[in-house]
Design a protein around this motif. Structure first.
Motif, PDB file in Angstrom:
ATOM      1  N   UNK A 463       0.824  -1.212   0.000  1.00  0.00           N
ATOM      2  CA  UNK A 463       0.000   0.000   0.000  1.00  0.00           C
ATOM      3  C   UNK A 463       0.842   1.239   0.000  1.00  0.00           C
ATOM      4  N   UNK A 465       3.809   1.559  -1.192  1.00  0.00           N
ATOM      5  CA  UNK A 465       4.356   1.746  -2.544  1.00  0.00           C
ATOM      6  C   UNK A 465       3.273   2.190  -3.516  1.00  0.00           C
ATOM      7  N   UNK A 466       2.099   1.564  -3.397  1.00  0.00           N
ATOM      8  CA  UNK A 466       1.001   1.882  -4.321  1.00  0.00           C
ATOM      9  C   UNK A 466       0.563   3.332  -4.215  1.00  0.00           C
ATOM     10  N   UNK A 467       0.419   3.745  -2.977  1.00  0.00           N
ATOM     11  CA  UNK A 467      -0.077   5.116  -2.832  1.00  0.00           C
ATOM     12  C   UNK A 467       0.976   6.145  -3.193  1.00  0.00           C
TER      13      UNK A 467
END
Lengths: 683, 152
Positions: A463, A465-467
């Motif tokens: 998350x 990294x994703x955000x």
């Protein structure tokens, strides 16, 4: 010999009559001629005697001998009868009748009456020689002796030149030849059965026999010679009859006294010898510790040696006063009686054992040897006291029983303890199972833990990294460089953390996974690892030194992990060395394990931090110098430890480091260690 | 040309993963509609048109993306019910989870899962995985005829 000479003598006289040879009929012209009937009787008597002496008595021979004897008896008897009843001519005048009266018609050659009596005696004696009754034998002996004396008398008469005693003056005197023949015959009859009667006494191996053998010939010879001497002296008128007889009596006294003394002396000597022997026997009898006894067939002991009193405690008188069966143990009486009965019929008694009662009421065991002598009605027996042996036997038997009991007990104990061990084993097994189950549960929990770690820790990272990514996309071109650098660092940190989580999970799995031990070719693993280093060794000048490495026992994948970590470290920490030298070898054995090592000439380390080297997340170098997360060496130690080995390191800052680890040797003899250059790798 | 409605049912208790996945699916125009649900109970309610989904139109989704670890009813239970139902079992179900556990894999395939994907840790890989999944199942794969499910 007597029989044969009788036959020969008779034959010679008969031949004389037949051939008219005077010299053969009478020994000297002044003497009477031998009657032919007497000669024939002599022949028959000699033949009978000879036949009865034949070594293997043949039935026909015997019968013939009896016949001859009967004929002899008949001849004598008829001659006597003809004398008694005044028959003339008599039976003795049948043969050569015309020649008999030729010389002197008034005094025809007749058989002397004493000769006729002798023929009756001899004939009877020969007939009775082998009768079974002792009386008949005695009679035969007496008859023989009578004939002997008659013939001896005739002979002595001839020798002393007496005329009248050839017979009554009206009778014909006995000729010299028949007298000698009778002497020989009677002696022969006596000698024919040498083991019995009077002959037995003379020829016997006894003291009496010896004495008789000495005294008889001496006496006979001396008396005859003396008699003749005195008679001659008297006849020549040297002295008168009274003086002669008195001299003769004195001489007789002297000689008899001498003979008696001589006999007495030899008797005394023999007696002393016998006494000595008896004393010896008596001494042994007294000395013997074995019980010696003589028992009668009447069931009483006759003689016992002192050992009896010692052994049983009864006095001699007590022992002799009662039947010996009274002393035998009641259980042994029947057997003892059987032995005694056997003894009575003279059977040999094999050694036997029984118990005798002592004065104190106890019993002692004896081993008996007995010899019966039925003639005497006695049993000679010796007994050895074997009570000790018997007791020992009993003791042995009982101790064997005790031992057996003990063996049984011990066996039972063993079985019981075996059962205990079995139960303990079962318990242990159960406990092991419980513990295994517990461990399995713990393992499951750990697995669940690592599952949630992998799941739950990773998700937030993703998350982050994703955000960050979405933020970057959403603010594309709007953010200042500084903010973009922050975002980049956030991303890098999250990637690092992901790697860390992966390594940790791998590390934890390493401690739990199953160890698949088998023969591992370390050489091969080293080659694989080095080949896999491709990326990291590119553009590097590395001198590899490989020794021939022994095969080991272990989990190939894990050992490869160890080699990969150590060789990877060596490659990493020699960065900047030109050339880098990395050596992989074997340093012999330690505690039965192979010692392997990886040496490099890289950055090395300070030995004071050596204890931190193998800890998880422990690093001795800054991350800017050498990347890493401090898991590699911890994994190495964990793997080696799981194989039962140990790992240690030496280093010098700036000079290099060497890492040792031990593994189980697969082959009994590790391969020789020798260096070999694989050249400089520069792919 | 009438394009049939392509609906993806996305069941995951992680709203962030859901958002990231939706972002990815949207970016690549894989589906016309993505229905995002928070747990297994919701998923079953939706599929059987009950509870809050009682009024939804009777139209089955083309693909179900299912997380395993969820509150209330977990993914494996949802999978079991779908594959045990004659009307629903023709719908492709792809398990998308962080779990790499052997037990989960074995159980899923035994229940009849159509694919099993481990969520990549890295965001980029995750997005790529979602995109590929959507593309394959929604675009490449021919869904079963509409009547197939009801008839079976």
């Amino acid at each position: 010999v007597a029989g044969v000479s009788g036959v020969l003598l008779g034959l010679v006289v008969l031949t004389g009559w037949a051939a008219d040879i005077e010299a053969l009929r009478r020994t000297s012209p002044g003497l009477v001629p031998v009657n032919p009937m007497a000669a024939l009787a002599l022949v028959l008597a000699g033949a009978s005697l000879r036949l009865q002496c034949a070594a293997p008595a043949v039935a026909t021979g015997r019968r013939l001998a009896r016949l001859c004897a009967a004929a002899v008896l008949g001849a004598g008897a008829f001659t006597l009868a003809s004398y008694a009843f005044g028959w003339s001519p008599g039976v003795d005048q049948v043969l050569f009748a015309e020649k008999l009266t030729r010389d002197d018609p008034s005094l025809p050659s007749r058989m002397a009456p004493n000769a006729a009596v002798n023929f009756v005696f001899v004939g009877l004696a020969l007939l009775l020689l082998d009768v079974t009754s002792p009386r008949g034998r005695r009679l035969s002996e007496v008859l023989t002796l009578a004939a002997l004396f008659v013939s001896l008398h005739a002979l002595v008469g001839h020798a002393y030149g007496v005329r009248w005693n050839y017979g009554a003056p009206t009778f014909v005197p006995m000729a010299l030849q028949p007298a000698a023949a009778f002497l020989l015959l009677t002696l022969g009859i006596l000698a024919a059965r040498p083991r019995r009667g009077l002959t037995g006494i003379v020829t016997g191996d006894t003291l009496g026999g010896a004495l008789a053998r000495r005294l008889l010939p001496a006496m006979v010879l001396t008396l005859l010679v003396l008699g003749w001497l005195f008679l001659e002296a008297e006849r020549r008128g040297i002295y008168g009859a009274a003086l002669g007889v008195s001299l003769y009596a004195v001489a007789n006294i002297v000689i008899f006294a001498a003979l008696v003394v001589w006999g007495a002396r030899s008797l005394i000597i023999a007696d002393k010898a016998r006494e000595r022997v008896e004393a010896e026997g008596q001494r042994f009898f007294t000395l013997s510790r074995d019980l010696l006894c003589i028992a009668g067939f009447d069931g009483y002991l006759k003689r016992v040696n002192p050992a009896w009193e010692g052994a049983l405690g009864f006095t001699r008188e007590e022992l002799l006063a009662r039947p010996f069966l009274d002393f035998v143990h009641p259980d042994d009486r029947a057997a003892a009686l059987t032995q005694a009965q056997k003894a009575e019929v003279g059977a040999t008694i094999p050694p036997y054992e029984n118990r005798y009662r002592c004065a104190d009421g106890t019993y002692r065991w004896f081993l008996w040897s007995a010899t019966p002598v039925p003639d005497e009605g006695l049993i000679y027996a010796t007994a050895r006291d074997i009570t000790e042996r018997k007791l020992m036997e009993v003791a042995l038997l009982s101790s064997r029983d005790v031992l057996e009991t003990r063996v049984h007990e011990r066996t039972a104990e063993l079985l019981e303890s075996e059962e205990r061990v079995r139960r303990a084993n079962l318990e242990l097994e159960q406990r092991v199972q419980e513990r295994t189950a517990e461990l399995e549960t713990a393992n499951k929990e750990l697995e669940a833990f690592s599952y949630s770690v992998s799941h739950d820790l990773r998700a937030p990272l993703r998350h982050v990294q994703g955000y960050v990514e979405m933020l970057a996309a959403a603010t594309a071109g709007e953010l200042p460089d500084k903010a973009r650098r922050y975002l980049k660092i956030i991303t890098e940190a999250s990637v690092e953390m992901g790697q860390l989580i992966d390594d940790l999970l791998a590390f934890s799995r390493m401690g739990r996974g199953k160890l698949r031990e088998r023969r591992v070719d370390v050489d091969e693993l080293v080659r694989e690892v080095v080949r896999g280093m491709g990326m990291d060794t590119r553009d590097r000048l590395i001198t590899w030194k490989f020794a021939a490495l022994p095969a080991v026992l272990g989990d190939a994948a894990m050992i490869k992990q160890v080699l990969a970590n150590l060789i990877g470290n060596a490659v990493k920490y020699t960065r900047g060395r030109d050339p880098a030298v990395i050596e992989i070898g074997c340093a012999g054995e330690q505690d039965g394990r192979v010692v392997l090592f990886v040496r490099d000439n890289g950055a090395g380390f300070d030995m004071q931090y050596v204890h931190k080297l193998f800890g998880v997340f422990q690093r001795l170098h800054r991350a800017e110098e050498f990347e890493g997360n401090g898991i590699g060496l911890a994994s190495v130690r964990r793997i080696v430890a799981r194989h039962g080995g140990r790992v240690w390191a030496e280093g010098l800052p700036g000079k290099g480091a060497v890492f040792h680890f031990t593994l189980k040797a697969a082959a009994p003899k590790p391969a020789d260690i020798h260096e070999r250059e694989e050249g400089t790798a520069r792919p | 040309v009438l394009i049939p409605r392509r609906r993806i049912l996305f069941v995951d208790d992680s709203t962030r993963d859901t958002e990231l996945a939706l972002d990815a699916l949207e970016a690549y125009h894989v589906a016309n509609e993505v229905v995002a649900l928070r747990d297994g109970a919701d998923a079953l309610d939706y599929l059987y048109r009950r509870g809050s989904f009682a009024d939804r139109p009777d139209e089955a989704p083309t693909l179900i993306l299912l997380d395993l670890k969820m509150p209330k009813v977990d993914g494996l239970e949802v999978l079991r019910q779908i594959k045990g139902d004659a009307r629903l079992k023709t719908i492709p179900v792809v398990v998308m989870t962080s779990s790499r556990e052997e037990q989960d894999l074995v159980t899923s395939y035994r229940l009849g899962v159509n694919a099993y994907v481990v969520k990549p840790v890295k965001f980029q890989e995750f997005v790529e995985a979602v995109r590929q999944l959507g593309a394959f199942w929604m675009l490449c794969n021919e869904p079963p005829p509409r009547a197939a499910g009801e008839g079976a």
